[in-house]
Design an enzyme around this catalytic site. Sequence first.
Site, PDB file in Angstrom:
ATOM      1  N   CYS A  27      -3.180  -2.317  14.622  1.00 26.87           N
ATOM      2  CA  CYS A  27      -2.791  -2.061  13.227  1.00 26.87           C
ATOM      3  C   CYS A  27      -3.209  -3.211  12.327  1.00 26.87           C
ATOM      4  O   CYS A  27      -2.905  -4.380  12.622  1.00 26.87           O
ATOM      5  CB  CYS A  27      -1.268  -1.867  13.163  1.00 26.87           C
ATOM      6  N   GLU A  79       0.805  -1.205   0.000  1.00 29.57           N
ATOM      7  CA  GLU A  79       0.000   0.000   0.000  1.00 29.57           C
ATOM      8  C   GLU A  79       0.844   1.263   0.000  1.00 29.57           C
ATOM      9  O   GLU A  79       1.965   1.264   0.508  1.00 29.57           O
ATOM     10  CB  GLU A  79      -0.900   0.038   1.242  1.00 29.57           C
ATOM     11  N   GLU A  93       7.885  -2.703   9.108  1.00 25.84           N
ATOM     12  CA  GLU A  93       8.755  -1.991  10.055  1.00 25.84           C
ATOM     13  C   GLU A  93      10.040  -1.620   9.316  1.00 25.84           C
ATOM     14  O   GLU A  93      10.863  -2.484   8.998  1.00 25.84           O
ATOM     15  CB  GLU A  93       9.062  -2.888  11.258  1.00 25.84           C
ATOM     16  N   CYS A 139       3.961  -7.551   7.742  1.00 30.02           N
ATOM     17  CA  CYS A 139       4.767  -7.079   8.869  1.00 30.02           C
ATOM     18  C   CYS A 139       4.957  -8.216   9.863  1.00 30.02           C
ATOM     19  O   CYS A 139       4.037  -8.997  10.098  1.00 30.02           O
ATOM     20  CB  CYS A 139       4.064  -5.897   9.551  1.00 30.02           C
ATOM     21  N   CYS A 185       1.446  -5.397  16.357  1.00 29.44           N
ATOM     22  CA  CYS A 185       0.773  -4.304  17.070  1.00 29.44           C
ATOM     23  C   CYS A 185      -0.741  -4.524  16.989  1.00 29.44           C
ATOM     24  O   CYS A 185      -1.286  -4.733  15.895  1.00 29.44           O
ATOM     25  CB  CYS A 185       1.158  -2.964  16.462  1.00 29.44           C
ATOM     26  N   SER A 203       6.689   5.360  16.981  1.00 35.20           N
ATOM     27  CA  SER A 203       5.294   5.065  17.305  1.00 35.20           C
ATOM     28  C   SER A 203       5.245   4.623  18.756  1.00 35.20           C
ATOM     29  O   SER A 203       5.540   3.464  19.063  1.00 35.20           O
ATOM     30  CB  SER A 203       4.757   3.962  16.382  1.00 35.20           C
ATOM     31  N   CYS A 219      -3.720   1.558   7.884  1.00 34.18           N
ATOM     32  CA  CYS A 219      -2.636   0.814   7.263  1.00 34.18           C
ATOM     33  C   CYS A 219      -2.953  -0.677   7.180  1.00 34.18           C
ATOM     34  O   CYS A 219      -3.290  -1.311   8.167  1.00 34.18           O
ATOM     35  CB  CYS A 219      -1.341   1.027   8.056  1.00 34.18           C
ATOM     36  N   CYS A 267       2.925   8.413   1.807  1.00 30.05           N
ATOM     37  CA  CYS A 267       3.153   7.419   2.857  1.00 30.05           C
ATOM     38  C   CYS A 267       3.461   6.102   2.147  1.00 30.05           C
ATOM     39  O   CYS A 267       2.621   5.598   1.390  1.00 30.05           O
ATOM     40  CB  CYS A 267       1.918   7.285   3.738  1.00 30.05           C
TER      41      CYS A 267
END
Length: 357
Positions: A123, A96, A168, A116, A120, A222, A341, A109
């Site tokens: 997310c 994305e 990340e 990932c 988290c 973050s 995201c 962005c």
Amino acid sequence: MNNKKDKIDIRSLTLESLQKHFIALDEKPFRAKQVYEWLWKKSCISFDHMSNISKELRTKLNETFTINNVQVNSSQISADKTIKNSFILHDSHLIEGVLIPTPDRMTACVSSQVGCSLTCKFCATGYMERKRNLNPDEIYDQVVLIDKQARENYGIPLSNIVYMGMGEPLLNYANVLKSIERITAEDGLNMAAKRITVSTAGIAKMIRKLGDDKVKFNLALSLHAANDEKRNAIMPINEQNSLKALADALKYYFAKTKNPVTYEYIVFDGVNDTLKDAEELARFCRHLPCKVNIIEYNPISFASFLNAGEDRIEAFADYLRKQGITTNIRRSRGKDIDAACGQLAINEKEKEKEQLA
């Protein structure tokens, strides 16, 4: 070599390596520099469009090399003019990228990984498996494509880049830094490093490495909680990278670079939205020069987190400002277009599964 998989990914080569390949092809080394500029300065994705080299050389390039360029798979335009893209890679993976227009800037962005490895809890990308790291050219291509959207839709070029998409960045360290080198180089996109921000969930040893490498771009953490117990619960990475470890790494980074740090803080309803939480954050901010971006949450279907109420957010920000901390409230963008995201890529994959079923 006729199959694409047998060809050399030309953008994986340094200029020096490309020159050696050209010598092997019985071509003059200066031709390599011409091709290199076509690739990185002019963002060319077809050898046939390289107009200042001979047809014979273009044929050799097509036979020997490939350009694994990223393409737009789908786009959604929000009522607030945010454009959310799913991009398709040469191996059919989806990532994305988002264009975020505001009155004073055009921000891209971009993603740094397919999926990932961190989990988290708030997310959408955290609920996806990490497939692989992105190559430098795949990150670069996102910037080029989003810049094109900014120019075509709003008549304004990109002004800023944030590495805040899928993945990340500090777990893809070498490729992220190489992408920034190509984006900022004079024979690349020639963007200013100070216009680029890399956001991390908090990998202490890699933050120290940023300091050792004396990077020129901006760093954002973050944070979302300045209390280890709360941060462990929403960001499991904190279990191996405690707030003390992060504070020590950030102090080291600042001593090496003199770059202030931005802390990103989503105020979740009933989770981290009290004045005690604000007090803990203010205490964490005293370690080095910094600012705080309070980010409005864009809820996802995978988690039960909700954005705190407006009065809570304002009270939280007001407390920080009274402590002398520069604090901005960033409103959520693209609420109507799967803009959290990871949402769009997950939805695209779900649609593919439905079509195959």
